[in-house]
Enzyme design. Structure first.
Site, mmCIF file in Angstrom:
data_model
loop_
_atom_site.group_PDB
_atom_site.id
_atom_site.type_symbol
_atom_site.label_atom_id
_atom_site.label_comp_id
_atom_site.label_asym_id
_atom_site.label_seq_id
_atom_site.Cartn_x
_atom_site.Cartn_y
_atom_site.Cartn_z
ATOM 1 N N GLU A 77 20.069 59.963 31.210
ATOM 2 C CA GLU A 77 19.684 59.689 32.593
ATOM 3 C C GLU A 77 20.654 60.646 33.473
ATOM 4 N N ASP A 126 31.010 37.763 33.476
ATOM 5 C CA ASP A 126 30.220 38.463 34.154
ATOM 6 C C ASP A 126 30.897 39.929 34.465
ATOM 7 N N SER A 182 24.461 57.484 29.417
ATOM 8 C CA SER A 182 22.973 57.834 29.362
ATOM 9 C C SER A 182 22.676 59.189 29.591
ATOM 10 N N LEU A 192 28.118 47.597 26.640
ATOM 11 C CA LEU A 192 26.876 47.903 26.895
ATOM 12 C C LEU A 192 26.262 47.086 27.832
ATOM 13 N N GLY A 250 21.342 41.912 25.052
ATOM 14 C CA GLY A 250 20.172 43.164 25.218
ATOM 15 C C GLY A 250 19.708 43.522 23.812
ATOM 16 N N HIS A 292 16.105 55.109 23.330
ATOM 17 C CA HIS A 292 15.998 54.474 22.108
ATOM 18 C C HIS A 292 15.310 53.164 22.260
ATOM 19 N N GLN A 298 23.000 46.658 34.579
ATOM 20 C CA GLN A 298 21.712 46.715 35.483
ATOM 21 C C GLN A 298 20.941 47.986 34.626
ATOM 22 N N SER A 299 20.244 48.050 33.700
ATOM 23 C CA SER A 299 19.839 49.148 32.882
ATOM 24 C C SER A 299 18.567 49.658 33.336
ATOM 25 N N TYR A 358 21.044 54.246 39.262
ATOM 26 C CA TYR A 358 21.324 53.964 38.051
ATOM 27 C C TYR A 358 21.986 55.171 37.262
ATOM 28 N N ASP A 368 20.329 46.724 22.500
ATOM 29 C CA ASP A 368 21.455 47.252 21.709
ATOM 30 C C ASP A 368 22.476 46.338 21.177
HETATM 31 P P1 NAP Z 1 19.418 45.957 28.073
HETATM 32 O O1 NAP Z 1 18.599 45.548 26.906
HETATM 33 O O2 NAP Z 1 18.787 46.102 29.383
HETATM 34 O O3 NAP Z 1 20.560 44.972 28.029
HETATM 35 C C1 NAP Z 1 21.530 44.979 29.193
HETATM 36 C C2 NAP Z 1 22.535 43.689 28.854
HETATM 37 O O4 NAP Z 1 23.727 43.766 29.954
HETATM 38 C C3 NAP Z 1 22.009 42.579 28.858
HETATM 39 O O5 NAP Z 1 22.711 41.658 27.651
HETATM 40 C C4 NAP Z 1 22.336 41.823 30.095
HETATM 41 O O6 NAP Z 1 22.527 40.436 30.008
HETATM 42 C C5 NAP Z 1 23.787 42.471 30.191
HETATM 43 N N1 NAP Z 1 24.072 42.431 31.673
HETATM 44 C C6 NAP Z 1 23.308 42.833 32.804
HETATM 45 N N2 NAP Z 1 24.218 42.552 33.946
HETATM 46 C C7 NAP Z 1 25.089 42.013 33.649
HETATM 47 C C8 NAP Z 1 26.338 41.627 34.341
HETATM 48 N N3 NAP Z 1 26.537 41.423 35.754
HETATM 49 N N4 NAP Z 1 27.452 41.016 33.447
HETATM 50 C C9 NAP Z 1 27.453 40.967 32.371
HETATM 51 N N5 NAP Z 1 26.226 41.477 31.591
HETATM 52 C C10 NAP Z 1 25.176 41.897 32.196
HETATM 53 O O7 NAP Z 1 19.969 47.352 27.712
HETATM 54 P P2 NAP Z 1 19.916 48.126 26.385
HETATM 55 O O8 NAP Z 1 18.712 48.965 26.193
HETATM 56 O O9 NAP Z 1 20.471 46.946 25.331
HETATM 57 O O10 NAP Z 1 20.998 49.434 26.635
HETATM 58 C C11 NAP Z 1 22.411 48.911 26.459
HETATM 59 C C12 NAP Z 1 23.352 49.982 27.486
HETATM 60 O O11 NAP Z 1 23.057 51.155 27.052
HETATM 61 C C13 NAP Z 1 23.253 49.706 28.894
HETATM 62 O O12 NAP Z 1 24.412 49.863 29.322
HETATM 63 C C14 NAP Z 1 22.277 50.702 29.189
HETATM 64 O O13 NAP Z 1 22.314 51.235 30.457
HETATM 65 C C15 NAP Z 1 22.601 51.912 28.215
HETATM 66 N N6 NAP Z 1 21.655 52.739 27.656
HETATM 67 C C16 NAP Z 1 20.609 52.402 27.246
HETATM 68 C C17 NAP Z 1 19.632 53.360 26.829
HETATM 69 C C18 NAP Z 1 18.231 52.972 26.194
HETATM 70 O O14 NAP Z 1 17.414 53.871 25.846
HETATM 71 N N7 NAP Z 1 18.141 51.767 25.491
HETATM 72 C C19 NAP Z 1 20.017 54.890 26.764
HETATM 73 C C20 NAP Z 1 21.218 55.218 27.255
HETATM 74 C C21 NAP Z 1 21.980 54.271 27.736
HETATM 75 P P3 NAP Z 1 21.025 39.614 30.247
HETATM 76 O O15 NAP Z 1 20.249 39.404 28.885
HETATM 77 O O16 NAP Z 1 21.732 38.330 30.900
HETATM 78 O O17 NAP Z 1 20.245 40.128 31.274
HETATM 79 N N1 GDD Z 2 9.180 51.444 33.061
HETATM 80 C C1 GDD Z 2 7.976 51.858 33.305
HETATM 81 N N2 GDD Z 2 6.797 51.322 33.791
HETATM 82 N N3 GDD Z 2 8.184 53.322 33.481
HETATM 83 C C2 GDD Z 2 7.029 54.124 33.501
HETATM 84 C C3 GDD Z 2 5.663 53.380 33.701
HETATM 85 C C4 GDD Z 2 5.824 52.027 33.960
HETATM 86 O O1 GDD Z 2 4.773 51.232 34.347
HETATM 87 N N4 GDD Z 2 4.786 54.308 34.052
HETATM 88 C C5 GDD Z 2 5.305 55.611 33.671
HETATM 89 N N5 GDD Z 2 6.548 55.450 33.546
HETATM 90 C C6 GDD Z 2 7.561 56.467 32.997
HETATM 91 C C7 GDD Z 2 8.992 56.366 34.273
HETATM 92 O O2 GDD Z 2 8.656 57.096 35.449
HETATM 93 C C8 GDD Z 2 9.824 57.228 33.245
HETATM 94 O O3 GDD Z 2 9.701 58.802 33.497
HETATM 95 C C9 GDD Z 2 9.456 56.959 31.865
HETATM 96 O O4 GDD Z 2 8.093 56.327 31.840
HETATM 97 C C10 GDD Z 2 10.487 56.047 30.937
HETATM 98 O O5 GDD Z 2 10.869 54.998 31.887
HETATM 99 P P1 GDD Z 2 11.614 53.889 31.175
HETATM 100 O O6 GDD Z 2 10.884 53.269 30.051
HETATM 101 O O7 GDD Z 2 11.810 52.742 32.444
HETATM 102 O O8 GDD Z 2 12.882 54.246 30.789
HETATM 103 P P2 GDD Z 2 13.888 55.549 31.388
HETATM 104 O O9 GDD Z 2 13.772 56.793 30.670
HETATM 105 O O10 GDD Z 2 13.567 55.543 33.080
HETATM 106 O O11 GDD Z 2 15.130 54.663 31.256
HETATM 107 C C11 GDD Z 2 15.681 54.481 29.841
HETATM 108 O O12 GDD Z 2 16.273 55.445 29.433
HETATM 109 C C12 GDD Z 2 17.730 55.689 29.916
HETATM 110 C C13 GDD Z 2 18.087 56.941 28.824
HETATM 111 O O13 GDD Z 2 17.558 58.111 29.163
HETATM 112 C C14 GDD Z 2 16.612 53.110 30.205
HETATM 113 O O14 GDD Z 2 16.833 52.376 28.906
HETATM 114 C C15 GDD Z 2 17.988 53.618 30.816
HETATM 115 O O15 GDD Z 2 18.958 52.420 30.801
HETATM 116 C C16 GDD Z 2 18.595 54.619 29.954
HETATM 117 O O16 GDD Z 2 19.918 55.006 30.241
#
Ligand code: NAP
Ligand code: GDD
Length: 329
Positions: free
Chosen positions: A134, A65, A132, A87, A13, A185, A90-91, A155, A15
Site C-alpha cells: 500500500e 497493546d 506493505s 505484525l 491475526g 496475501h 490497524q490493518s 493506513y 499472518d
Molecule cells: P490482521 O489479521 O488484521 O491482524 C492484525 C493483528 O494486529 C491482530 O492480531 C490484532 O489484534 C493486532 N492489533 C491491532 N491493533 C492492536 C493494538 N493496538 N495492539 C496490539 N495488537 C493490535 O492483519 P494481517 O493480515 O495478519 O497482517 C499482519 C500485518 O501485516 C499487519 O501489520 C498488516 O498491516 C500487514 N500487512 C498485511 C498484508 C496482507 O495482505 N495481509 C499485506 C501487507 C502488510 P486483534 O485480533 O485483537 O484485533
Molecule cells: N474490503 C473491501 N470490501 N474491499 C473492496 C470491496 C469491499 O466490499 N469492494 C471492492 N473492494 C476493493 C477495494 O477498494 C480495494 O481496491 C480492493 O478491493 C482490496 O481491498 P482489501 O481486501 O480491503 O485490501 P487492501 O488492498 O485495501 O489492503 C490489504 O492489502 C494491503 C497490502 O497491499 C490489507 O491487508 C492491508 O493491511 C495490506 O497492507
C-alpha cells in the site's frame, strides 16, 4: 543449544497465526502479544495453545497493546527474544479513513514504541516490520524495492512512517531490522471484511442457499494476491539472512477484484452477475488502482518464491468456506 525465543505482535491475526505455527514447528519458544478484550480474540491460534502449566507448552500469550510503550519494554526485558516479528496493526485500509488518528497511533507510532522498547531494554533482537505494498499507492507497477512511495490512505501513510523508523533504527543504532514489503496475501484465515474473504464467504453462503446477494465497491482495482503461509515463511527468511535489508514479497501476477469475483463464483458453477450488487459505501476516498510486485530480490537473496497463484488461491478459500458452512449447518 538452547531454543530460540520469538515475540510476535499481532499473533491473533491471519499472518500471526501462520507464523506462530511455523515457528513452533521449527522448535522456537513463541511469545505473543494479545489485546485484552471482553470476548475471546484467539480463535486463529486456539489449536496451538496449551495451558502454561503443561510442561509441553511452547506458546505463551501476554496482554499488551501497541499504544502502551512501557508495557512493551517490560515484556521485552522479561521474555528476552532473539527475534521479534511486528505484525500488529490497524490493518484495514477503508477503516483507516474513518479512524485516521487511531490508525496513525497503532500502525505508525506503535512501531516506534516497539523499536524504542528494544533499544531501552537493550535486547539484541532481530526485528521484522510488516511493511506493505500500500505504501506504493499511486506509483505504477511493477513495484520493487526502489519504487517510489505514494501512499493513498491514512493506513499507507502510517506504514510509510513506520518503514522509515525501521530504516532509521537500523542506520542509527545498528539494529538488525528489516522491512518486508508484502503485497496482498490471503487465506481461509483472512479477516472477513477484506475483499477476498468477503467474496469467498458470500460464494459459500450463496452456494449453500444461505444468502442471495453480495454487495461490493470498486471491482476494477488490481491486486497481486498471494497465499499467506508462504508470505510468513518469507518473514522468517529475512531474519535468518546475513545482513538486515528490505524486501518486496509478491507473486508478480495481477488480477482485478472483478476477476477474483468471477473465479470464485465459477468455482461453484454460478454466474457472478446474478448475485453481485454495487454499494458505494465500500468505495474509498482515494484508491490504489494497480499493484504488481517484483520480488526478484527475495528470490535471489532469500531463495523465496510464491507458488500459489490467484486461480488456485480462490479455490482454496472457497472450498474452506464451503467446508466451514457445512460444519456449522
Ligand atoms: P490482521 O489479521 O488484521 O491482524 C492484525 C493483528 O494486529 C491482530 O492480531 C490484532 O489484534 C493486532 N492489533 C491491532 N491493533 C492492536 C493494538 N493496538 N495492539 C496490539 N495488537 C493490535 O492483519 P494481517 O493480515 O495478519 O497482517 C499482519 C500485518 O501485516 C499487519 O501489520 C498488516 O498491516 C500487514 N500487512 C498485511 C498484508 C496482507 O495482505 N495481509 C499485506 C501487507 C502488510 P486483534 O485480533 O485483537 O484485533
Ligand atoms: N474490503 C473491501 N470490501 N474491499 C473492496 C470491496 C469491499 O466490499 N469492494 C471492492 N473492494 C476493493 C477495494 O477498494 C480495494 O481496491 C480492493 O478491493 C482490496 O481491498 P482489501 O481486501 O480491503 O485490501 P487492501 O488492498 O485495501 O489492503 C490489504 O492489502 C494491503 C497490502 O497491499 C490489507 O491487508 C492491508 O493491511 C495490506 O497492507
Amino acid at each position: 543449544m538452547s531454543e530460540k525465543i520469538a515475540l510476535v505482535t499481532g499473533i491473533t491475526g491471519q499472518d500471526g497465526s501462520y507464523l506462530a505455527e511455523q515457528l513452533l514447528d521449527k522448535g522456537y519458544l513463541v511469545h505473543g502479544l494479545i489485546r485484552r478484550s471482553s470476548t475471546f480474540n484467539t480463535a486463529r491460534i486456539e489449536h496451538l495453545y496449551r495451558d502454561p502449566h503443561d510442561p509441553e507448552a511452547r506458546l505463551f500469550l501476554h496482554y499488551g497493546d501497541l499504544t502502551d510503550g512501557t508495557r512493551l519494554a517490560s515484556l521485552l526485558e522479561r521474555i528476552g527474544p532473539q527475534e521479534i516479528y511486528h505484525l500488529g496493526a490497524q490493518s484495514h485500509v477503508r477503516v483507516s479513513f474513518d479512524e485516521p488518528e487511531f490508525t496513525g497511533d497503532v500502525t505508525g507510532l506503535g512501531t516506534t514504541r516497539l523499536l524504542e522498547a528494544i533499544r531501552m531494554a537493550e535486547v539484541p533482537a532481530r526485528f521484522y516490520q510488516a511493511s506493505s505494498s500500500e505504501m506504493f499507492g499511486a506509483t505504477p507497477p511493477p513495484q520493487d524495492e526502489q519504487a517510489k512511495f505514494y501512499p493513498r490512505s491514512p493506513y499507507a501513510v502510517a506504514k510509510v512512517y513506520a518503514y522509515w523508523m525501521v530504516r532509521n533504527y537500523r542506520e542509527a543504532y545498528g539494529m538488525f531490522a528489516c522491512n518486508g514489503i508484502l503485497f496482498n496475501h490471503e487465506s481461509p484465515r483472512r479477516g472477513e471484511t477484506f475483499v477476498t474473504r468477503k467474496i469467498t464467504m458470500a460464494v459459500a453462503a450463496i452456494a449453500t442457499g444461505r444468502a442471495h446477494e453480495l454487495y461490493l465497491g470498486n471491482l476494477d482495482a488490481k491486486r497481486d494476491w498471494g497465499f499467506a503461509p508462504e508470505y510468513t515463511d518469507a518473514m522468517w527468511r529475512m531474519l535468518q539472512a546475513d545482513e538486515p535489508d528490505d524486501y518486496v514479497v509478491a507473486t508478480g501476477t495481477s488480477y482485478s477484484v472483478g476477476d477474483f469475483v468471477r473465479m470464485a463464483f465459477e468455482h461453484v458453477g454460478l454466474d457472478w452477475e446474478k448475485y453481485v450488487k454495487f454499494d458505494p459505501r465500500y468505495l474509498r476516498p482515494t484508491e490504489v488502482d494497480d499493484l504488481i510486485g517484483d520480488a526478484s530480490k527475495a528470490r535471489e537473496v532469500l531463495g523465496w518464491q510464491a507458488s500459489v497463484l490467484p486461480p488456485e488461491l480462490v479455490g482454496i478459500m472457497v472450498d474452506a468456506d464451503i467446508a466451514a458452512a457445512g460444519a456449522s449447518a
